[in-house]
Design a protein around this motif. Structure first.
Motif, PDB file in Angstrom:
ATOM      1  N   ALA A   9     -87.722  44.918  -5.631  1.00  0.00           N
ATOM      2  CA  ALA A   9     -88.339  44.047  -4.633  1.00  0.00           C
ATOM      3  C   ALA A   9     -89.853  44.057  -4.766  1.00  0.00           C
ATOM      4  O   ALA A   9     -90.511  43.023  -4.623  1.00  0.00           O
ATOM      5  CB  ALA A   9     -87.931  44.495  -3.223  1.00  0.00           C
ATOM      6  N   GLY A  29     -92.379  38.769  -3.072  1.00  0.00           N
ATOM      7  CA  GLY A  29     -91.842  38.488  -1.754  1.00  0.00           C
ATOM      8  C   GLY A  29     -90.951  37.270  -1.717  1.00  0.00           C
ATOM      9  O   GLY A  29     -90.565  36.701  -2.734  1.00  0.00           O
ATOM     10  N   ARG A  30     -90.666  36.866  -0.472  1.00  0.00           N
ATOM     11  CA  ARG A  30     -89.705  35.789  -0.280  1.00  0.00           C
ATOM     12  C   ARG A  30     -90.362  34.418  -0.222  1.00  0.00           C
ATOM     13  O   ARG A  30     -89.664  33.416  -0.037  1.00  0.00           O
ATOM     14  CB  ARG A  30     -88.948  36.028   1.021  1.00  0.00           C
ATOM     15  CG  ARG A  30     -89.836  36.024   2.262  1.00  0.00           C
ATOM     16  CD  ARG A  30     -89.031  36.361   3.498  1.00  0.00           C
ATOM     17  NE  ARG A  30     -89.896  36.396   4.675  1.00  0.00           N
ATOM     18  CZ  ARG A  30     -89.458  36.665   5.899  1.00  0.00           C
ATOM     19  NH1 ARG A  30     -88.182  36.939   6.079  1.00  0.00           N
ATOM     20  NH2 ARG A  30     -90.287  36.676   6.920  1.00  0.00           N
ATOM     21  N   TRP A  33     -83.106  32.264   0.114  1.00  0.00           N
ATOM     22  CA  TRP A  33     -83.726  33.574   0.308  1.00  0.00           C
ATOM     23  C   TRP A  33     -82.719  34.677   0.646  1.00  0.00           C
ATOM     24  O   TRP A  33     -82.765  35.752   0.038  1.00  0.00           O
ATOM     25  CB  TRP A  33     -84.817  33.504   1.369  1.00  0.00           C
ATOM     26  CG  TRP A  33     -85.205  34.855   1.893  1.00  0.00           C
ATOM     27  CD1 TRP A  33     -85.078  35.311   3.163  1.00  0.00           C
ATOM     28  CD2 TRP A  33     -85.738  35.942   1.136  1.00  0.00           C
ATOM     29  NE1 TRP A  33     -85.500  36.608   3.253  1.00  0.00           N
ATOM     30  CE2 TRP A  33     -85.911  37.023   2.021  1.00  0.00           C
ATOM     31  CE3 TRP A  33     -86.083  36.115  -0.206  1.00  0.00           C
ATOM     32  CZ2 TRP A  33     -86.426  38.251   1.622  1.00  0.00           C
ATOM     33  CZ3 TRP A  33     -86.599  37.346  -0.610  1.00  0.00           C
ATOM     34  CH2 TRP A  33     -86.763  38.389   0.300  1.00  0.00           C
ATOM     35  N   PRO A  34     -81.768  34.492   1.581  1.00  0.00           N
ATOM     36  CA  PRO A  34     -80.848  35.590   1.879  1.00  0.00           C
ATOM     37  C   PRO A  34     -80.062  36.063   0.651  1.00  0.00           C
ATOM     38  O   PRO A  34     -79.878  37.267   0.455  1.00  0.00           O
ATOM     39  CB  PRO A  34     -79.919  34.995   2.946  1.00  0.00           C
ATOM     40  CG  PRO A  34     -80.736  33.938   3.602  1.00  0.00           C
ATOM     41  CD  PRO A  34     -81.556  33.346   2.491  1.00  0.00           C
ATOM     42  N   ALA A  90     -82.424  37.953  -1.694  1.00  0.00           N
ATOM     43  CA  ALA A  90     -82.693  39.288  -1.147  1.00  0.00           C
ATOM     44  C   ALA A  90     -81.518  40.222  -1.398  1.00  0.00           C
ATOM     45  O   ALA A  90     -81.699  41.392  -1.774  1.00  0.00           O
ATOM     46  CB  ALA A  90     -82.991  39.187   0.346  1.00  0.00           C
ATOM     47  N   ALA A 121     -81.434  43.589  -3.730  1.00  0.00           N
ATOM     48  CA  ALA A 121     -80.988  44.854  -3.151  1.00  0.00           C
ATOM     49  C   ALA A 121     -79.853  45.476  -3.955  1.00  0.00           C
ATOM     50  O   ALA A 121     -79.802  46.701  -4.128  1.00  0.00           O
ATOM     51  CB  ALA A 121     -80.549  44.631  -1.701  1.00  0.00           C
TER      52      ALA A 121
END
Length: 227
Positions: free
Chosen positions: A13, A18-19, A188-189, A192, A196
């Motif tokens: 990350a 970033g997002r 984005w979700p 992410a 992860a």
């Protein structure tokens, strides 16, 4: 900080950023769906063209804001170009659902490219992270990092396949609003979640005492006796 103190090991990350880019990509989609839906309900002439214009305009605003904020112009302009092409495709066919055709094709091509990169032992995740860390391709001389990047790259292949599994049935059903929602939720979700999951998968390939992402080890280097 003392001269000999090492920087902490970065996570994926940290390296991948970033997002902002993923969130920016959803703004033109939301603008397209809202304006097209409103125009269609009110009987506007060419609601697809109105939606496409709203998408391009919102993408241009986002591009200006990001460039003023210091983001690289090339990345910003590529995003704007993608929205413009999507709007042109939808405008040409006259079908609102075709606004998502470029996104569907891009995900299919990306899934194929990432899978091929793994098979030929040039995993794209390694290329991205290696470039971000200024290592170029030194990570390929480390068999543990190479294996880790290969494993973690499969997570990214899965990301694109998940999108295709959702987008294609909605596209065939001509479900414009549902596609817009899915496009937003799976930007984005999903990225992410992918980041992860990639991190522990990559770390699982590194033996105890490995230097981590910042310190690739050539084969046999770790086992070399010290003086």
């Amino acid at each position: 900080m003392s001269g000999g103190e090492q920087r902490p090991e970065p996570s994926l990350a940290d390296v991948l950023g970033g997002r902002g880019g993923a969130v920016d990509a959803t703004v033109p989609v939301v603008a397209f769906v809202l304006v097209f839906t409103l125009g269609d309900a009110l009987g506007w002439p060419s609601p697809v063209a109105w939606g496409g214009g709203a998408a391009v305009l919102s993408a241009a605003v986002v591009a200006v804001v990001r460039m003023v904020g210091g983001r690289r112009p090339r990345a910003v302009l590529f995003g704007l170009l993608g929205v413009a092409v999507a709007a042109l495709v939808a405008g040409y066919t006259g079908r609102a659902v075709d606004f998502f055709l470029v996104q569907i094709a891009t995900n299919a091509a990306s899934a194929l490219a990432w899978a091929v990169s793994i098979v030929v032992r040039w995993p794209l995740l390694g290329l991205v992270v290696g470039t971000a860390l200024g290592q170029r391709t030194r990570w390929r001389r480390d068999p543990h990092l190479l294996r880790g990047y290969q494993r973690a790259s499969w997570v990214w292949v899965g990301q694109y396949l998940v999108r295709l599994a959702v987008f294609l049935p909605l596209y065939w059903a001509d479900a414009v609003v549902a596609l817009g929602v899915a496009r937003t939720v799976l930007t984005w979700p999903l990225v992410a979640l992918c980041v992860a999951l990639s991190w522990p998968v990559l770390r699982s390939a590194l033996p105890p005492g490995h230097g981590g992402l910042r310190h690739p080890e050539a084969q046999g280097e770790a086992a070399r006796p010290t003086a």
